[in-house]
Design an enzyme around this catalytic site. Structure first.
Site, mmCIF file in Angstrom:
data_model
loop_
_atom_site.group_PDB
_atom_site.id
_atom_site.type_symbol
_atom_site.label_atom_id
_atom_site.label_comp_id
_atom_site.label_asym_id
_atom_site.label_seq_id
_atom_site.Cartn_x
_atom_site.Cartn_y
_atom_site.Cartn_z
ATOM 1 N N VAL A 26 112.950 -19.182 38.805
ATOM 2 C CA VAL A 26 112.772 -18.496 37.515
ATOM 3 C C VAL A 26 113.969 -18.668 36.589
ATOM 4 O O VAL A 26 113.861 -18.435 35.389
ATOM 5 C CB VAL A 26 112.486 -16.984 37.691
ATOM 6 C CG1 VAL A 26 111.163 -16.760 38.387
ATOM 7 C CG2 VAL A 26 113.607 -16.288 38.438
ATOM 8 N N GLY A 27 115.125 -19.085 37.115
ATOM 9 C CA GLY A 27 116.276 -19.237 36.231
ATOM 10 C C GLY A 27 117.476 -19.793 36.946
ATOM 11 O O GLY A 27 117.628 -19.639 38.159
ATOM 12 N N MET A 28 118.343 -20.452 36.187
ATOM 13 C CA MET A 28 119.567 -21.031 36.730
ATOM 14 C C MET A 28 120.733 -20.539 35.901
ATOM 15 O O MET A 28 120.740 -20.692 34.679
ATOM 16 C CB MET A 28 119.499 -22.562 36.672
ATOM 17 C CG MET A 28 120.683 -23.259 37.304
ATOM 18 S SD MET A 28 120.598 -23.154 39.112
ATOM 19 C CE MET A 28 122.105 -24.019 39.555
ATOM 20 N N GLY A 32 124.647 -19.275 40.041
ATOM 21 C CA GLY A 32 123.598 -19.158 41.040
ATOM 22 C C GLY A 32 122.219 -19.458 40.503
ATOM 23 O O GLY A 32 121.993 -19.516 39.293
ATOM 24 N N VAL A 34 118.140 -18.347 40.588
ATOM 25 C CA VAL A 34 117.305 -17.160 40.799
ATOM 26 C C VAL A 34 115.862 -17.592 41.027
ATOM 27 O O VAL A 34 115.326 -18.414 40.280
ATOM 28 C CB VAL A 34 117.372 -16.196 39.593
ATOM 29 C CG1 VAL A 34 116.502 -14.960 39.838
ATOM 30 C CG2 VAL A 34 118.811 -15.786 39.308
ATOM 31 N N ASP A 141 128.924 -8.979 28.376
ATOM 32 C CA ASP A 141 128.111 -10.180 28.110
ATOM 33 C C ASP A 141 126.680 -9.801 27.761
ATOM 34 O O ASP A 141 125.731 -10.453 28.190
ATOM 35 C CB ASP A 141 128.141 -11.103 29.333
ATOM 36 C CG ASP A 141 127.593 -12.494 29.026
ATOM 37 O OD1 ASP A 141 127.705 -12.933 27.862
ATOM 38 O OD2 ASP A 141 127.043 -13.139 29.939
#
Length: 357
Positions: A26-28, A32, A34, A141
Protein backbone atom coordinates in the site's frame (compact mmCIF):
# COMPACT_ATOMS: atom_id res chain seq x y z
CA UNK A 1 8.06 -19.75 19.26
CA UNK A 2 6.05 -17.95 16.61
CA UNK A 3 5.94 -19.48 13.15
CA UNK A 4 7.14 -17.14 10.39
CA UNK A 5 6.21 -17.17 6.72
CA UNK A 6 7.92 -15.31 3.88
CA UNK A 7 6.47 -13.30 1.00
CA UNK A 8 8.12 -11.18 -1.70
CA UNK A 9 6.68 -7.65 -2.03
CA UNK A 10 8.29 -5.32 -4.59
CA UNK A 11 11.47 -7.39 -4.35
CA UNK A 12 11.46 -7.05 -0.56
CA UNK A 13 11.16 -10.07 1.70
CA UNK A 14 8.36 -9.78 4.25
CA UNK A 15 8.97 -12.28 7.04
CA UNK A 16 5.85 -12.20 9.20
CA UNK A 17 4.14 -14.43 11.72
CA UNK A 18 1.49 -16.82 10.46
CA UNK A 19 -1.09 -14.66 12.24
CA UNK A 20 -1.08 -12.44 9.10
CA UNK A 21 -1.93 -13.35 5.52
CA UNK A 22 -2.91 -11.83 2.16
CA UNK A 23 -0.18 -9.18 2.04
CA UNK A 24 -0.80 -6.35 -0.43
CA UNK A 25 1.56 -3.36 -0.88
CA UNK A 26 0.00 0.00 0.00
CA UNK A 27 2.94 2.39 0.35
CA UNK A 28 6.69 2.88 0.42
CA UNK A 29 8.39 5.33 2.75
CA UNK A 30 11.99 6.36 3.29
CA UNK A 31 12.45 3.86 6.08
CA UNK A 32 10.05 1.04 5.29
CA UNK A 33 7.46 -0.68 3.15
CA UNK A 34 3.80 -0.84 4.24
CA UNK A 35 1.42 -3.65 3.28
CA UNK A 36 -2.19 -4.35 4.11
CA UNK A 37 -2.84 -7.80 5.56
CA UNK A 38 -5.55 -9.95 7.10
CA UNK A 39 -5.19 -10.53 10.83
CA UNK A 40 -6.28 -14.14 11.15
CA UNK A 41 -6.68 -13.78 14.92
CA UNK A 42 -9.18 -10.90 14.85
CA UNK A 43 -10.45 -11.10 11.26
CA UNK A 44 -9.59 -7.41 10.82
CA UNK A 45 -7.55 -5.88 8.02
CA UNK A 46 -4.36 -4.27 9.31
CA UNK A 47 -1.33 -2.33 8.07
CA UNK A 48 2.06 -4.02 8.45
CA UNK A 49 5.11 -1.74 8.22
CA UNK A 50 8.51 -3.31 7.74
CA UNK A 51 11.40 -1.24 9.09
CA UNK A 52 14.32 -1.97 6.78
CA UNK A 53 17.56 -2.95 8.55
CA UNK A 54 16.70 -1.24 11.85
CA UNK A 55 20.01 -2.28 13.41
CA UNK A 56 22.30 -1.24 10.54
CA UNK A 57 23.37 2.06 12.17
CA UNK A 58 22.97 3.69 15.60
CA UNK A 59 20.98 6.55 14.00
CA UNK A 60 18.43 4.19 12.41
CA UNK A 61 18.25 2.08 15.57
CA UNK A 62 17.48 5.17 17.63
CA UNK A 63 14.89 6.40 15.13
CA UNK A 64 13.11 3.03 15.19
CA UNK A 65 13.24 2.93 18.99
CA UNK A 66 11.74 6.43 19.13
CA UNK A 67 8.90 5.51 16.78
CA UNK A 68 8.17 2.36 18.79
CA UNK A 69 8.12 4.26 22.10
CA UNK A 70 5.79 6.89 20.63
CA UNK A 71 3.40 4.33 19.13
CA UNK A 72 3.23 2.57 22.50
CA UNK A 73 2.65 5.77 24.46
CA UNK A 74 0.22 7.71 22.27
CA UNK A 75 -3.26 6.25 22.58
CA UNK A 76 -6.05 8.41 21.22
CA UNK A 77 -8.91 8.08 18.74
CA UNK A 78 -7.26 10.46 16.28
CA UNK A 79 -3.77 8.96 16.47
CA UNK A 80 -2.82 5.69 14.78
CA UNK A 81 -2.51 2.87 17.33
CA UNK A 82 -0.19 -0.11 17.53
CA UNK A 83 -1.86 -3.53 17.52
CA UNK A 84 1.23 -5.77 17.29
CA UNK A 85 4.99 -5.60 16.92
CA UNK A 86 7.58 -8.29 16.30
CA UNK A 87 11.17 -8.88 15.20
CA UNK A 88 11.64 -11.44 12.44
CA UNK A 89 14.40 -14.09 12.37
CA UNK A 90 16.18 -11.81 9.87
CA UNK A 91 16.09 -9.06 12.54
CA UNK A 92 13.75 -6.75 10.70
CA UNK A 93 11.12 -5.00 12.81
CA UNK A 94 7.44 -5.00 11.89
CA UNK A 95 4.87 -2.55 13.28
CA UNK A 96 1.24 -3.63 12.91
CA UNK A 97 -1.41 -0.90 13.11
CA UNK A 98 -5.05 -0.45 12.22
CA UNK A 99 -5.71 -0.06 8.50
CA UNK A 100 -7.62 2.94 7.21
CA UNK A 101 -8.80 2.97 3.63
CA UNK A 102 -7.24 6.18 2.36
CA UNK A 103 -5.43 9.37 3.33
CA UNK A 104 -6.22 13.05 3.04
CA UNK A 105 -3.78 13.52 0.15
CA UNK A 106 -5.66 11.00 -1.97
CA UNK A 107 -9.01 12.53 -1.02
CA UNK A 108 -7.85 16.03 -1.90
CA UNK A 109 -6.54 14.97 -5.30
CA UNK A 110 -9.72 13.06 -6.18
CA UNK A 111 -12.47 15.61 -5.52
CA UNK A 112 -13.36 18.85 -3.69
CA UNK A 113 -14.40 18.37 -0.08
CA UNK A 114 -17.80 19.57 1.12
CA UNK A 115 -17.95 22.04 3.99
CA UNK A 116 -19.05 19.57 6.66
CA UNK A 117 -16.20 17.20 5.81
CA UNK A 118 -13.64 20.02 5.96
CA UNK A 119 -14.97 20.98 9.39
CA UNK A 120 -15.01 17.42 10.66
CA UNK A 121 -11.54 16.56 9.35
CA UNK A 122 -10.01 19.75 10.79
CA UNK A 123 -11.73 19.10 14.11
CA UNK A 124 -10.22 15.62 14.32
CA UNK A 125 -6.74 16.84 13.31
CA UNK A 126 -6.82 19.46 16.07
CA UNK A 127 -8.31 17.01 18.56
CA UNK A 128 -5.39 14.66 17.86
CA UNK A 129 -2.85 17.48 18.09
CA UNK A 130 -4.25 18.67 21.43
CA UNK A 131 -3.56 15.19 22.82
CA UNK A 132 -0.14 14.76 21.17
CA UNK A 133 1.04 18.20 22.30
CA UNK A 134 -0.18 17.56 25.85
CA UNK A 135 2.11 14.51 25.89
CA UNK A 136 5.10 16.75 25.18
CA UNK A 137 5.41 15.61 21.56
CA UNK A 138 5.71 17.64 18.36
CA UNK A 139 4.82 15.69 15.20
CA UNK A 140 7.03 17.86 12.92
CA UNK A 141 5.92 16.28 9.64
CA UNK A 142 2.17 16.83 9.45
CA UNK A 143 0.93 16.68 5.85
CA UNK A 144 -2.12 15.25 4.04
CA UNK A 145 -0.45 11.89 3.33
CA UNK A 146 0.18 11.43 7.08
CA UNK A 147 -3.51 11.84 7.87
CA UNK A 148 -5.42 8.60 7.40
CA UNK A 149 -9.19 8.42 6.86
CA UNK A 150 -11.61 5.48 6.74
CA UNK A 151 -15.04 5.07 5.16
CA UNK A 152 -16.71 6.36 8.35
CA UNK A 153 -14.70 9.61 8.10
CA UNK A 154 -12.69 8.66 11.18
CA UNK A 155 -9.33 10.39 10.92
CA UNK A 156 -6.01 9.37 12.45
CA UNK A 157 -2.60 11.04 12.43
CA UNK A 158 0.25 8.68 11.61
CA UNK A 159 4.00 8.50 10.98
CA UNK A 160 5.62 9.76 14.15
CA UNK A 161 9.08 8.73 13.00
CA UNK A 162 10.27 12.35 12.93
CA UNK A 163 8.51 13.40 16.12
CA UNK A 164 10.66 15.06 18.74
CA UNK A 165 10.57 16.45 22.23
CA UNK A 166 9.08 19.93 22.44
CA UNK A 167 12.06 21.99 23.48
CA UNK A 168 15.74 21.40 22.61
CA UNK A 169 17.71 22.73 19.65
CA UNK A 170 15.76 21.11 16.84
CA UNK A 171 17.69 21.17 13.61
CA UNK A 172 17.35 20.51 9.92
CA UNK A 173 14.68 20.17 7.31
CA UNK A 174 11.99 17.88 8.59
CA UNK A 175 8.58 18.32 7.04
CA UNK A 176 7.47 18.33 3.44
CA UNK A 177 8.19 21.85 2.23
CA UNK A 178 4.62 22.97 1.46
CA UNK A 179 3.54 22.45 5.08
CA UNK A 180 6.72 23.60 6.83
CA UNK A 181 6.41 26.38 9.39
CA UNK A 182 8.49 29.50 8.70
CA UNK A 183 10.39 29.22 11.98
CA UNK A 184 11.86 25.90 10.83
CA UNK A 185 13.17 27.57 7.69
CA UNK A 186 14.30 30.73 9.48
CA UNK A 187 15.98 29.52 12.66
CA UNK A 188 16.74 25.82 12.24
CA UNK A 189 16.90 25.84 16.01
CA UNK A 190 14.21 26.16 18.63
CA UNK A 191 10.66 25.39 17.67
CA UNK A 192 7.72 23.91 19.46
CA UNK A 193 4.19 22.56 19.02
CA UNK A 194 3.26 25.64 16.97
CA UNK A 195 4.92 24.12 13.89
CA UNK A 196 2.14 21.51 13.84
CA UNK A 197 -0.52 24.23 14.01
CA UNK A 198 1.04 25.93 10.98
CA UNK A 199 1.04 22.61 9.10
CA UNK A 200 -2.59 22.03 10.09
CA UNK A 201 -3.41 25.53 8.82
CA UNK A 202 -1.80 24.73 5.46
CA UNK A 203 -3.82 21.50 5.30
CA UNK A 204 -7.00 23.41 6.25
CA UNK A 205 -6.35 25.92 3.44
CA UNK A 206 -5.77 23.06 1.00
CA UNK A 207 -9.09 21.49 1.97
CA UNK A 208 -10.82 24.84 1.36
CA UNK A 209 -9.03 25.59 -1.91
CA UNK A 210 -8.42 22.11 -3.33
CA UNK A 211 -4.71 22.77 -3.90
CA UNK A 212 -1.62 23.47 -1.75
CA UNK A 213 -1.51 26.99 -0.34
CA UNK A 214 2.28 27.45 -0.45
CA UNK A 215 3.69 25.22 -3.24
CA UNK A 216 7.31 26.37 -3.06
CA UNK A 217 9.87 25.04 -5.55
CA UNK A 218 12.64 25.27 -2.94
CA UNK A 219 12.96 26.77 0.53
CA UNK A 220 13.80 30.26 -0.80
CA UNK A 221 10.79 30.24 -3.14
CA UNK A 222 8.67 28.74 -0.35
CA UNK A 223 9.42 31.59 2.01
CA UNK A 224 8.83 34.16 -0.72
CA UNK A 225 5.38 32.68 -1.49
CA UNK A 226 4.45 32.81 2.19
CA UNK A 227 5.39 36.51 2.44
CA UNK A 228 3.34 37.32 -0.68
CA UNK A 229 0.22 36.25 1.25
CA UNK A 230 1.10 36.91 4.88
CA UNK A 231 3.39 39.91 4.43
CA UNK A 232 6.91 40.51 5.73
CA UNK A 233 7.60 38.88 9.13
CA UNK A 234 7.50 41.25 12.11
CA UNK A 235 10.87 42.61 13.29
CA UNK A 236 10.74 40.64 16.55
CA UNK A 237 10.45 37.43 14.50
CA UNK A 238 13.27 38.45 12.16
CA UNK A 239 15.49 39.09 15.20
CA UNK A 240 15.18 35.41 16.21
CA UNK A 241 16.97 34.29 13.03
CA UNK A 242 20.23 32.64 14.06
CA UNK A 243 21.92 32.28 10.68
CA UNK A 244 23.51 35.43 9.25
CA UNK A 245 22.96 34.19 5.69
CA UNK A 246 19.26 33.58 6.38
CA UNK A 247 18.94 36.98 8.06
CA UNK A 248 20.49 38.72 5.04
CA UNK A 249 18.14 36.83 2.72
CA UNK A 250 15.02 37.83 4.69
CA UNK A 251 16.13 41.46 4.94
CA UNK A 252 16.78 41.54 1.18
CA UNK A 253 13.17 40.66 0.35
CA UNK A 254 10.84 43.50 -0.64
CA UNK A 255 8.58 44.71 2.17
CA UNK A 256 5.15 43.16 1.77
CA UNK A 257 1.79 43.79 3.43
CA UNK A 258 -0.36 40.91 4.67
CA UNK A 259 -3.22 40.17 2.26
CA UNK A 260 -6.72 39.55 3.68
CA UNK A 261 -7.37 35.81 3.44
CA UNK A 262 -10.99 36.52 2.52
CA UNK A 263 -9.72 37.91 -0.78
CA UNK A 264 -7.99 34.62 -1.57
CA UNK A 265 -10.69 32.27 -0.27
CA UNK A 266 -13.68 34.08 -1.75
CA UNK A 267 -16.13 31.18 -1.36
CA UNK A 268 -15.13 30.09 2.14
CA UNK A 269 -17.17 30.43 5.33
CA UNK A 270 -16.08 33.65 7.12
CA UNK A 271 -15.67 31.61 10.31
CA UNK A 272 -13.27 29.29 8.48
CA UNK A 273 -11.26 32.32 7.34
CA UNK A 274 -11.22 33.63 10.90
CA UNK A 275 -9.73 30.41 12.27
CA UNK A 276 -7.25 30.12 9.40
CA UNK A 277 -6.05 33.68 10.13
CA UNK A 278 -5.17 32.56 13.67
CA UNK A 279 -3.35 29.42 12.51
CA UNK A 280 -1.20 31.02 9.80
CA UNK A 281 0.62 33.58 11.92
CA UNK A 282 4.34 34.25 11.40
CA UNK A 283 5.12 34.61 15.08
CA UNK A 284 4.71 31.15 16.68
CA UNK A 285 4.13 32.80 20.05
CA UNK A 286 0.94 34.37 18.66
CA UNK A 287 -0.27 31.31 16.74
CA UNK A 288 -3.43 29.72 18.13
CA UNK A 289 -3.06 26.59 20.31
CA UNK A 290 -4.89 23.36 19.46
CA UNK A 291 -7.08 23.66 22.56
CA UNK A 292 -8.20 27.19 21.63
CA UNK A 293 -8.68 26.26 17.97
CA UNK A 294 -11.05 23.46 19.00
CA UNK A 295 -13.16 26.04 20.84
CA UNK A 296 -13.34 28.34 17.80
CA UNK A 297 -16.86 29.07 16.56
CA UNK A 298 -16.12 27.43 13.19
CA UNK A 299 -15.80 24.04 14.93
CA UNK A 300 -18.84 24.53 17.20
CA UNK A 301 -20.82 21.66 15.55
CA UNK A 302 -18.24 19.16 16.83
CA UNK A 303 -16.54 20.81 19.81
CA UNK A 304 -17.10 18.99 23.11
CA UNK A 305 -14.61 19.95 25.84
CA UNK A 306 -15.57 16.83 27.81
CA UNK A 307 -14.50 14.60 24.92
CA UNK A 308 -11.19 16.14 23.85
CA UNK A 309 -8.78 14.30 26.16
CA UNK A 310 -5.18 15.11 26.96
CA UNK A 311 -2.40 12.62 27.70
CA UNK A 312 -2.38 11.10 31.16
CA UNK A 313 1.38 11.65 31.37
CA UNK A 314 4.18 13.28 29.42
CA UNK A 315 6.19 11.15 27.03
CA UNK A 316 9.56 10.12 28.48
CA UNK A 317 12.23 11.65 26.23
CA UNK A 318 15.16 10.73 28.51
CA UNK A 319 16.61 8.40 25.86
CA UNK A 320 16.67 11.05 23.16
CA UNK A 321 20.06 12.60 23.89
CA UNK A 322 21.70 9.19 24.28
CA UNK A 323 24.48 8.29 21.86
CA UNK A 324 24.47 4.50 22.13
CA UNK A 325 25.86 1.62 20.08
CA UNK A 326 23.54 -0.52 17.96
CA UNK A 327 23.69 -3.47 20.36
CA UNK A 328 22.40 -1.32 23.23
CA UNK A 329 19.53 0.05 21.13
CA UNK A 330 18.73 -3.53 20.14
CA UNK A 331 18.52 -4.66 23.77
CA UNK A 332 16.31 -1.66 24.60
CA UNK A 333 14.09 -2.44 21.60
CA UNK A 334 13.70 -6.08 22.64
CA UNK A 335 12.77 -4.92 26.14
CA UNK A 336 10.10 -2.55 24.78
CA UNK A 337 8.63 -5.29 22.59
CA UNK A 338 8.49 -7.75 25.49
CA UNK A 339 6.87 -5.06 27.64
CA UNK A 340 4.31 -4.36 24.91
CA UNK A 341 3.25 -8.00 24.74
CA UNK A 342 2.89 -8.15 28.53
CA UNK A 343 0.54 -5.15 28.71
CA UNK A 344 -3.01 -5.99 29.77
CA UNK A 345 -5.32 -6.24 26.78
CA UNK A 346 -7.72 -3.80 28.44
CA UNK A 347 -5.07 -1.08 28.18
CA UNK A 348 -4.96 -1.60 24.43
CA UNK A 349 -8.69 -1.19 23.84
CA UNK A 350 -9.59 2.00 22.01
CA UNK A 351 -12.81 3.93 22.49
CA UNK A 352 -15.65 3.80 19.99
CA UNK A 353 -14.91 5.79 16.81
CA UNK A 354 -16.55 9.13 16.16
CA UNK A 355 -19.56 9.22 13.87
CA UNK A 356 -19.37 10.61 10.36
CA UNK A 357 -21.20 13.91 9.79
Amino acid sequence: MAEFVRAQIFGTTFEITSRYSDLQPVGMGAFGLVCSAKDNLTGQNVAVKKIMKPFSTPVLSKRTYRELKLLKHLRHENVISLSDIFISPLEDIYFVTELLGTDLHRLLTSRPLEKQFIQYFLYQILRGLKYVHSAGVVHRDLKPSNILVNENCDLKICDFGLARIQDPQMTGYVSTRYYRAPEIMLTWQKYDVEVDIWSAGCIFAEMLEGKPLFPGKDHVNQFSIITELLGTPPDDVIHTIASENTLRFVQSLPKRVRQPLKDKFTNADPLAIGLLEEMLVFDPRRRIKATDALAHEYLAPYHDPTDEPIALEKFDWSFNDADLPVDTWKIMMYSEILDYHNVDSENQAMEDPLECP
